[in-house]
Design a protein around this motif. Structure first.
Motif, PDB file in Angstrom:
ATOM      1  N   LEU A 213       1.050  -1.207  -0.022  1.00 52.62           N
ATOM      2  CA  LEU A 213      -0.066  -0.080   0.035  1.00 52.62           C
ATOM      3  C   LEU A 213       0.795   1.132  -0.062  1.00 52.62           C
ATOM      4  CD1 LEU A 213      -2.513  -1.222   2.969  1.00 52.62           C
ATOM      5  CD2 LEU A 213      -2.836  -1.559   0.442  1.00 52.62           C
ATOM      6  N   SER A 214       0.962   1.990  -1.062  1.00 55.82           N
ATOM      7  CA  SER A 214       1.792   3.226  -1.378  1.00 55.82           C
ATOM      8  C   SER A 214       1.000   4.651  -0.422  1.00 55.82           C
ATOM      9  CB  SER A 214       2.072   3.352  -2.653  1.00 55.82           C
ATOM     10  OG  SER A 214       2.609   2.554  -3.454  1.00 55.82           O
ATOM     11  N   LEU A 215       1.895   4.881   0.492  1.00 55.30           N
ATOM     12  CA  LEU A 215       1.705   6.036   1.340  1.00 55.30           C
ATOM     13  C   LEU A 215       2.908   6.598   1.931  1.00 55.30           C
ATOM     14  CD1 LEU A 215      -0.681   7.889   2.327  1.00 55.30           C
ATOM     15  CD2 LEU A 215      -0.598   6.545   4.276  1.00 55.30           C
ATOM     16  N   ASP A 216       3.226   7.813   1.932  1.00 58.42           N
ATOM     17  CA  ASP A 216       4.372   8.456   2.227  1.00 58.42           C
ATOM     18  C   ASP A 216       4.640   8.996   3.757  1.00 58.42           C
ATOM     19  OD1 ASP A 216       5.794   7.926  -0.271  1.00 58.42           O
ATOM     20  OD2 ASP A 216       5.553  10.278  -0.834  1.00 58.42           O
ATOM     21  N   GLY A 217       3.294   8.896   4.396  1.00 64.55           N
ATOM     22  CA  GLY A 217       3.413   9.580   5.679  1.00 64.55           C
ATOM     23  C   GLY A 217       2.488  10.590   6.139  1.00 64.55           C
ATOM     24  N   ARG A 218       3.020  11.696   6.917  1.00 67.24           N
ATOM     25  CA  ARG A 218       2.197  12.779   7.194  1.00 67.24           C
ATOM     26  C   ARG A 218       1.350  13.374   6.146  1.00 67.24           C
ATOM     27  NH1 ARG A 218       7.212  15.877  10.134  1.00 67.24           N
ATOM     28  NH2 ARG A 218       8.145  14.631   8.176  1.00 67.24           N
ATOM     29  N   ARG A 219       0.347  13.922   6.275  1.00 62.48           N
ATOM     30  CA  ARG A 219      -0.599  14.337   5.112  1.00 62.48           C
ATOM     31  C   ARG A 219       0.406  15.389   4.243  1.00 62.48           C
ATOM     32  NH1 ARG A 219      -4.311  15.997   7.943  1.00 62.48           N
ATOM     33  NH2 ARG A 219      -5.995  14.354   7.565  1.00 62.48           N
ATOM     34  N   GLU A 220       0.850  16.388   4.831  1.00 59.61           N
ATOM     35  CA  GLU A 220       1.662  17.348   4.063  1.00 59.61           C
ATOM     36  C   GLU A 220       2.730  16.809   3.363  1.00 59.61           C
ATOM     37  OE1 GLU A 220       3.348  17.650   8.388  1.00 59.61           O
ATOM     38  OE2 GLU A 220       1.325  17.226   7.317  1.00 59.61           O
ATOM     39  N   ILE A 221       3.464  15.651   3.867  1.00 57.93           N
ATOM     40  CA  ILE A 221       4.242  15.085   2.908  1.00 57.93           C
ATOM     41  C   ILE A 221       3.972  14.270   1.872  1.00 57.93           C
ATOM     42  CG2 ILE A 221       6.511  13.594   3.342  1.00 57.93           C
ATOM     43  CD1 ILE A 221       7.031  16.210   4.547  1.00 57.93           C
ATOM     44  N   ASN A 222       3.035  13.438   2.249  1.00 56.96           N
ATOM     45  CA  ASN A 222       2.375  12.741   1.315  1.00 56.96           C
ATOM     46  C   ASN A 222       1.882  13.424   0.174  1.00 56.96           C
ATOM     47  OD1 ASN A 222       1.145   9.966   0.520  1.00 56.96           O
ATOM     48  ND2 ASN A 222      -0.535  11.269   0.054  1.00 56.96           N
ATOM     49  N   ASP A 223       1.146  14.562   0.353  1.00 60.05           N
ATOM     50  CA  ASP A 223       0.281  15.274  -0.555  1.00 60.05           C
ATOM     51  C   ASP A 223       1.214  16.238  -1.532  1.00 60.05           C
ATOM     52  OD1 ASP A 223      -1.901  14.270   0.102  1.00 60.05           O
ATOM     53  OD2 ASP A 223      -2.903  15.825   1.100  1.00 60.05           O
ATOM     54  N   LEU A 224       2.201  16.563  -0.822  1.00 66.38           N
ATOM     55  CA  LEU A 224       3.386  17.309  -1.536  1.00 66.38           C
ATOM     56  C   LEU A 224       4.088  16.682  -2.596  1.00 66.38           C
ATOM     57  CD1 LEU A 224       5.216  19.884  -1.904  1.00 66.38           C
ATOM     58  CD2 LEU A 224       6.990  18.635  -0.312  1.00 66.38           C
ATOM     59  N   MET A 225       4.315  15.244  -2.482  1.00 70.19           N
ATOM     60  CA  MET A 225       4.893  14.349  -3.523  1.00 70.19           C
ATOM     61  C   MET A 225       3.985  13.433  -4.220  1.00 70.19           C
ATOM     62  SD  MET A 225       7.785  15.464  -3.410  1.00 70.19           S
ATOM     63  CE  MET A 225       8.694  14.487  -4.406  1.00 70.19           C
ATOM     64  N   ARG A 226       2.752  13.340  -3.877  1.00 70.35           N
ATOM     65  CA  ARG A 226       1.833  12.098  -4.457  1.00 70.35           C
ATOM     66  C   ARG A 226       0.582  12.859  -4.857  1.00 70.35           C
ATOM     67  NH1 ARG A 226       3.547   7.076  -4.267  1.00 70.35           N
ATOM     68  NH2 ARG A 226       1.459   6.267  -4.185  1.00 70.35           N
ATOM     69  N   PRO A 227       0.361  13.793  -5.402  1.00 68.91           N
ATOM     70  CA  PRO A 227      -0.652  14.625  -5.794  1.00 68.91           C
ATOM     71  C   PRO A 227      -1.724  13.725  -6.834  1.00 68.91           C
ATOM     72  CG  PRO A 227       0.933  15.426  -7.129  1.00 68.91           C
ATOM     73  CD  PRO A 227       1.517  14.634  -6.048  1.00 68.91           C
ATOM     74  N   ASN A 228      -2.880  13.920  -6.977  1.00 69.69           N
ATOM     75  CA  ASN A 228      -3.727  13.276  -7.924  1.00 69.69           C
ATOM     76  C   ASN A 228      -3.652  13.960  -9.389  1.00 69.69           C
ATOM     77  OD1 ASN A 228      -5.383  15.629  -8.081  1.00 69.69           O
ATOM     78  ND2 ASN A 228      -6.620  14.685  -6.378  1.00 69.69           N
ATOM     79  N   ALA A 229      -4.343  13.787 -10.449  1.00 71.67           N
ATOM     80  CA  ALA A 229      -4.106  14.372 -11.444  1.00 71.67           C
ATOM     81  C   ALA A 229      -4.604  15.755 -11.781  1.00 71.67           C
ATOM     82  CB  ALA A 229      -4.923  13.563 -12.906  1.00 71.67           C
ATOM     83  N   GLY A 230      -5.277  16.195 -10.800  1.00 74.06           N
ATOM     84  CA  GLY A 230      -5.820  17.639 -10.859  1.00 74.06           C
ATOM     85  C   GLY A 230      -4.931  18.344 -10.047  1.00 74.06           C
ATOM     86  N   GLY A 231      -3.758  17.808  -9.298  1.00 70.19           N
ATOM     87  CA  GLY A 231      -2.895  18.547  -8.320  1.00 70.19           C
ATOM     88  C   GLY A 231      -3.405  18.565  -7.119  1.00 70.19           C
ATOM     89  N   GLY A 232      -4.477  18.034  -6.730  1.00 66.19           N
ATOM     90  CA  GLY A 232      -4.849  17.926  -5.252  1.00 66.19           C
ATOM     91  C   GLY A 232      -4.258  16.683  -4.397  1.00 66.19           C
ATOM     92  N   GLY A 233      -4.285  16.754  -3.252  1.00 64.80           N
ATOM     93  CA  GLY A 233      -3.843  15.867  -2.196  1.00 64.80           C
ATOM     94  C   GLY A 233      -4.452  14.587  -2.308  1.00 64.80           C
ATOM     95  N   SER A 234      -3.698  13.478  -2.221  1.00 59.76           N
ATOM     96  CA  SER A 234      -4.421  11.819  -2.027  1.00 59.76           C
ATOM     97  C   SER A 234      -4.536  11.577  -0.724  1.00 59.76           C
ATOM     98  CB  SER A 234      -3.518  11.167  -2.843  1.00 59.76           C
ATOM     99  OG  SER A 234      -2.158  11.113  -2.295  1.00 59.76           O
ATOM    100  N   TYR A 235      -3.973  11.871   0.158  1.00 53.55           N
ATOM    101  CA  TYR A 235      -4.059  11.456   1.838  1.00 53.55           C
ATOM    102  C   TYR A 235      -5.348  11.153   2.214  1.00 53.55           C
ATOM    103  CZ  TYR A 235      -2.824  11.231   6.532  1.00 53.55           C
ATOM    104  OH  TYR A 235      -2.733  10.861   8.105  1.00 53.55           O
ATOM    105  N   ASP A 236      -6.349  12.309   2.344  1.00 51.33           N
ATOM    106  CA  ASP A 236      -7.704  11.970   2.977  1.00 51.33           C
ATOM    107  C   ASP A 236      -8.301  10.827   2.357  1.00 51.33           C
ATOM    108  OD1 ASP A 236      -6.893  13.849   4.745  1.00 51.33           O
ATOM    109  OD2 ASP A 236      -7.658  15.813   3.660  1.00 51.33           O
TER     110      ASP A 236
END
Length: 455
Positions: A213-236
């Motif tokens: 299961l791919s996830l980088d950690g804290r919300r701000e860290i994950n969403d900085l490097m793992r955005p969706n196609a529209g540029g939004g975060g994926s954590y939540d």
């Protein structure tokens, strides 16, 4: 060969060839430091020169008594033991295929900035693997597996769940061949979780031996490097799905796998965050990327990274002693038996026991070689298979890699990643120094944790 190191208050000596680990006092640690770690042997008597050098710090009787204890370990083959593996390495031959990575999707619904696969396309057109190619890959694996009974298939991408129907048909086909060919398939899926529904979760928990299961950690860290196609975060969107999935999975194998970059050199916080979310199987690994990219890790970052690994190791010991522990992939080490000799000598089996198949059916040494035409090994539709290239990878042992021959960590890292060696050191037989330094630090931490928990 021996390796001495001090970490979190422990003096540790590793005998490289036997694998014996000794937690010693300061005198024994300093005494062993008087010998060449690569070439020396312990003689029957301690030389007066060495005793004299230590006499200003320790009394002579203690020095001689400690030397006698070390000498006994040497005679038992647990210190400066002989190297019995070089001859085995010279006899290594190509092995039957046992594991295959199926790129069922060269497309992705995230846009991870560090993605080595170019957001899923591997430098080419985005496409999904057809059922024809997938089933031909299963046949190819069976045909080239020889007498091996246990076979492994990893569904990979891009995002493999974008081609879920082909995953199901591949598993069904593999199961249908097991009795006929006396094989047992173990399936694994790596996913970013975006498409993880209840239906898919139920299927994966039933059919997959392991799930990544791919996830980088804290919300701000994950969403900085793992955005969706529209540029939004994926954590939540992803975290609640993972938590639900892991609860359903019970005691079956899985792990949450993240990547740390220069943006989060305090990555221990991300590891601990994943544990706090309820994940007890965690891997957060360093990015391996073009050093010119802004998020890349460089050698100048190593001291801070080493401190972070020390901090994480110490915290994990405290948590485990409180009964709150979790497994961190890079700190998991077996000092009792460990992997077989061949795995110690050449690692994952890239290009030899392991291969990857792209959506068109082309075969490559591993998933990180996909798209590099010069490393193409064959095709599952035609049955072609380059055995000369396979033999070349069979010879990528730690004794065929000059940098590895005298490295104390060689039997733990097994020569590192061939793909990373090629891309960042220019040759599959040359070590990627940055990766080496990180791996050596992780091994030291892993050994320290074992020592601390054995008290």
């Amino acid at each position: 060969m021996i390796h001495r190191f001090q970490i979190n208050g422990y003096n540790i000596v590793l005998d490289v060839n036997s694998g014996a680990v000794h937690v010693v006092d300061s005198l024994a640690f300093d005494l062993l430091g008087m010998f060449d770690p690569y070439t020396d042997k312990l003689e029957d008597e301690l030389s007066p020169e060495i005793a004299g050098e230590l006499s200003g710090k320790y009394d002579l009787q203690s020095i001689n008594e400690t030397y006698s204890e070390l000498l006994e370990l040497h005679r038992e083959g647990q210190l400066f033991s002989s190297d019995d593996y070089a001859g085995i390495a010279e006899k290594t031959v190509i092995s039957p295929l046992k594991a295959m990575c199926l790129h069922v999707s060269h497309d992705c619904n995230l846009r991870c900035k560090y993605c080595f696969a170019g957001q899923g396309g591997y430098g080419g057109e985005k496409q999904l693997m057809s059922e024809e190619v997938a089933l031909a890959a299963v046949d190819f694996l069976v045909k080239n597996s020889g007498g091996r009974r246990n076979l492994e298939i990893d569904f990979f991408g891009g995002e493999p769940l974008m081609n879920f129907d082909v995953i199901k048909k591949t598993v069904e086909y593999g199961r249908s061949l097991e009795k006929k060919h006396n094989k047992v398939f173990r399936f694994t899926t790596t996913t970013n979780g975006v498409l993880l529904s209840d239906e898919i979760a139920e299927y994966l928990n039933r059919e997959m031996h392991n799930i990544v299961l791919s996830l980088d950690g804290r919300r701000e860290i994950n969403d900085l490097m793992r955005p969706n196609a529209g540029g939004g975060g994926s954590y939540d969107r992803i975290v609640p799905k993972y938590q639900h999935f892991v609860r359903l999975r019970g005691d079956r194998d899985y792990y949450v796998r993240g990547t740390y970059t220069k943006n989060n050199l305090d990555f221990a916080e991300d590891v601990l965050h994943l544990s706090e979310l309820g994940f007890d199987q965690v891997s957060v690994e360093p990015v391996v990327s073009d050093p010119n990219l802004p998020f890349s890790i460089k050698e100048e970052d190593l001291p801070r990274i080493f401190d972070e690994y020390d901090k994480l190791a110490k915290t994990m010991v405290e948590l485990k002693k409180q009964g709150k522990g979790f497994n961190f992939f890079h700190f998991m080490i077996d000092l009792e038996q460990g992997p077989c000799v061949i795995k110690r000598l050449r690692g994952c089996g890239c290009g030899n026991e392991y291969a990857a198949v792209d959506p068109s059916g082309d075969v490559y040494p591993c998933h990180q070689f996909v798209g590099q035409d010069e490393w193409k090994m064959g095709n599952v539709l035609t049955g072609e298979y380059d055995l000369k290239l396979k033999e070349r990878f069979a010879k990528t042992t730690v004794y065929h890699k000059e940098d590895c021959r005298k490295c104390w960590a060689k039997f733990y890292c097994s020569g590192g990643c061939n793909a990373n060696n090629l891309q960042y050191a220019g040759d599959i037989l040359k070590a990627h120094n940055l990766s080496c330094e990180l791996e050596k630090k992780r091994i030291e931490c892993a050994i320290m944790i074992k020592a601390a928990l054995a008290e």
